[in-house]
Design an enzyme around this catalytic site. Structure first.
Site, short mmCIF file in Angstrom:
data_model
loop_
_atom_site.label_atom_id
_atom_site.label_comp_id
_atom_site.label_asym_id
_atom_site.label_seq_id
_atom_site.Cartn_x
_atom_site.Cartn_y
_atom_site.Cartn_z
N ASP A 1 3.87 -40.80 -49.84
CA ASP A 1 2.68 -41.50 -49.38
C ASP A 1 3.02 -42.99 -49.30
OD1 ASP A 1 0.32 -42.87 -49.10
OD2 ASP A 1 -0.78 -41.74 -50.62
N TYR B 1 -16.88 -48.33 -54.22
CA TYR B 1 -16.83 -48.26 -55.68
C TYR B 1 -17.99 -49.00 -56.33
CZ TYR B 1 -12.21 -46.99 -54.09
OH TYR B 1 -11.19 -46.40 -53.41
N LYS C 1 -2.98 -47.95 -43.52
CA LYS C 1 -3.22 -49.37 -43.84
C LYS C 1 -2.63 -50.36 -42.82
CE LYS C 1 -4.88 -49.17 -48.44
NZ LYS C 1 -4.71 -48.05 -49.37
N TYR D 1 -2.15 -43.16 -56.71
CA TYR D 1 -3.40 -43.23 -55.94
C TYR D 1 -3.11 -42.72 -54.53
CZ TYR D 1 -7.43 -44.72 -53.35
OH TYR D 1 -8.54 -44.71 -52.53
C1 LIG Z 1 -5.24 -46.77 -49.49
C2 LIG Z 1 -4.37 -45.63 -49.78
C3 LIG Z 1 -4.73 -44.32 -49.39
C4 LIG Z 1 -6.04 -44.01 -48.70
O1 LIG Z 1 -6.14 -44.57 -47.45
P1 LIG Z 1 -7.61 -44.76 -46.79
O2 LIG Z 1 -7.32 -45.31 -45.43
O3 LIG Z 1 -8.34 -45.71 -47.68
O4 LIG Z 1 -8.25 -43.43 -46.75
C5 LIG Z 1 -3.85 -43.31 -49.69
N1 LIG Z 1 -2.69 -43.55 -50.32
C6 LIG Z 1 -2.31 -44.78 -50.68
C7 LIG Z 1 -0.98 -44.98 -51.34
C8 LIG Z 1 -3.14 -45.87 -50.44
O5 LIG Z 1 -2.78 -47.09 -50.85
#
Ligand SMILES: *Cc1c(COP(=O)(O)O)cnc(C)c1O
Length: 450
Positions: A263, A30, A292, A162
């Protein structure tokens, strides 16, 4: 001949030279190129501490309040995870996954099926969170194509989300936060509901529920899946909502032939106080994304899990395969560390640890509510958020970050948020320090709002 950037055999870069090269060649997240501010140089990390190559603002060690973006839940340089990596390294760090398989990936997949909500049985191992979201969406669109309904190809989500930075995830990120105006005509246009009303403990709002119902009913014929972050919207604004909305989404999706994707890339592995945020609602999505903290913050790996319904639907179709296969799919090194990280987490009373951190954050951040310019303070599980009444500009962000560093803590404020999601191993003393730093950052930001 041009002078080589680095002489072969040169000793360690001095921090100054390193920053010079960084500025000339390295693109940071970013950020413009070159970056406008020097990053801090980390020489090593262990436990909850980052060691800096050079002192910054009088400190050479920072307590990490960010878990390296939700990932390092056991802290750094953990002997158990180090050993898992080392042992796997001696066997093989990688082999391709097409036509081959191996114990770390199989063990990890089976373990994830065991601990995630009932009904998710098949695991696609991807190499980053964004890619797992791409895979989840591909699964859903292909499911409907295979079922003879190719017109179901849009996604429905709520604002404030996000889901990552590749194209498809970007299209379901908050339209403002995700800068959709920059990409109009390029990103697929998805269906957006209003952001869910705030408050984990708040009773679901019937007006909002009617809004969701209306939207799902109106678009069901063209929507393949609803995709949301359950319970906590993370990088889109650090907002919490009632698990009741997830139960409603499950019902609506079932009634109207729409798949449901959760997600949990940020919320998975205990962060919200439940092992998975879906557990707060007792709901199983059709597809679940993890990432993550999956490897305890050691290596990049993510997963998309799905139900037999989704897998069978795809595998019975005209093209009976999921055409996706990252080169580093199922990476043995990452999978071995992920297995060790999951075992380490579940082998302890992790709920008590998260509860302890929740209590520490509640106590430590309570005073921040009185800081001028602070609009809201909220805590859920091991997530503490101080929301300001206006977004920070670049100078405000730098001032807030610097104020935290002066307290000996690493934070990365963004937008109107100063927040922390510390490693679960953070002790009470370090937690109190993090809370002090959050307050200091909010105070410093107070004078420098855009
Ligand atoms: C960080 C994140 C992503 C993306 O994961 P990356 O490993 O950075 O590609 C997708 N969804 C959520 C909810 C996230 O916090």
């Amino acid at each position: 001949m041009p002078e080589p950037l680095l002489r072969p055999g040169a000793e360690l870069l001095t921090p100054r030279r390193l920053l010079e090269l960084d500025r000339q060649h390295v693109w940071h997240p970013y950020a413009p190129m070159p970056g406008r501010r020097d990053p801090l140089v980390v020489a090593s990390a262990s436990g909850v501490r980052l060691r800096l190559a050079e002192p910054a603002h009088g400190t050479s060690e920072l307590v990490d309040g960010m878990s390296s973006w939700w990932a390092a839940l056991h802290g750094y340089n953990h002997p158990v995870l180090n050993e898992a990596a080392r042992a796997q390294l001696d066997r093989m760090s990688h082999v391709m996954f097409g036509g081959l398989t191996h114990e770390p990936a199989v063990r990890l997949a089976a373990r994830l099926v065991e601990i995630t909500p009932e009904g998710l049985e098949h695991v696609f191992l991807a190499d980053s969170g964004s890619v797992s979201v791409e895979v989840a969406v591909k699964m859903c669109l292909q499911y409907w194509r295979s079922s003879g309904r190719p017109e179901k190809r849009r996604l429905l989500t709520w604002r404030g989300g996000y889901h990552g930075d590749t194209w498809t995830p970007m299209s379901v990120c908050d339209p403002d936060g995700g800068m959709h105006s920059l990409w109009s005509g390029v990103l697929p246009e998805q269906v957006f509901a209003d952001a869910p009303p705030p408050g984990f403990d708040a009773e679901p709002d019937p007006v909002y529920e009617a809004h969701l119902r209306e939207l799902v009913e109106r678009h069901a014929h063209e929507v393949a899946a609803v995709i949301v972050e359950p319970v906590v919207q993370n990088a889109g604004g650090m907002r919490f909502h009632s698990p009741g909305y997830l139960r409603l989404l499950r019902r609506l999706c079932d009634e109207h032939d729409v798949l449901l994707v959760f997600d949990e890339i940020a919320t998975g592995f205990g962060r919200t106080g439940a092992l998975f945020a879906a557990d707060h609602a007792d709901v199983t999505p059709d597809v679940l994304c993890l990432g993550k903290a999956l490897t305890g913050g050691y290596l990049t790996m993510a997963a998309a899990l799905c139900t037999p319904r989704v897998a069978d639907g795809i595998s019975r179709g005209e093209v009976p395969v999921l055409a996706h296969g990252p080169t580093f799919m199922g990476n043995p090194l990452a999978a071995a560390v992920a297995c060790a990280s999951v075992d380490l987490l579940l082998g302890q009373d992790w709920q008590a640890e998260v509860k302890r951190i929740e209590t520490g954050l509640r106590n430590g951040l309570a005073e921040a509510a009185g800081v001028p310019g602070v609009r809201d303070v909220r805590v859920l599980g091991a997530i503490g958020v101080v929301q300001l009444d206006a977004p920070l500009d670049a100078a405000g962000m730098a001032a807030a970050t610097e104020a935290a560093v002066r307290e000996g803590v690493w934070l990365r404020p963004f937008g109107d948020l100063v927040y922390t999601m510390p490693p679960f191993v953070t002790d009470d003393e370090d937690l109190a320090l993090i809370c002090r730093a959050v307050r200091a950052a909010a105070e410093a930001a107070g004078g420098k709002r855009a």
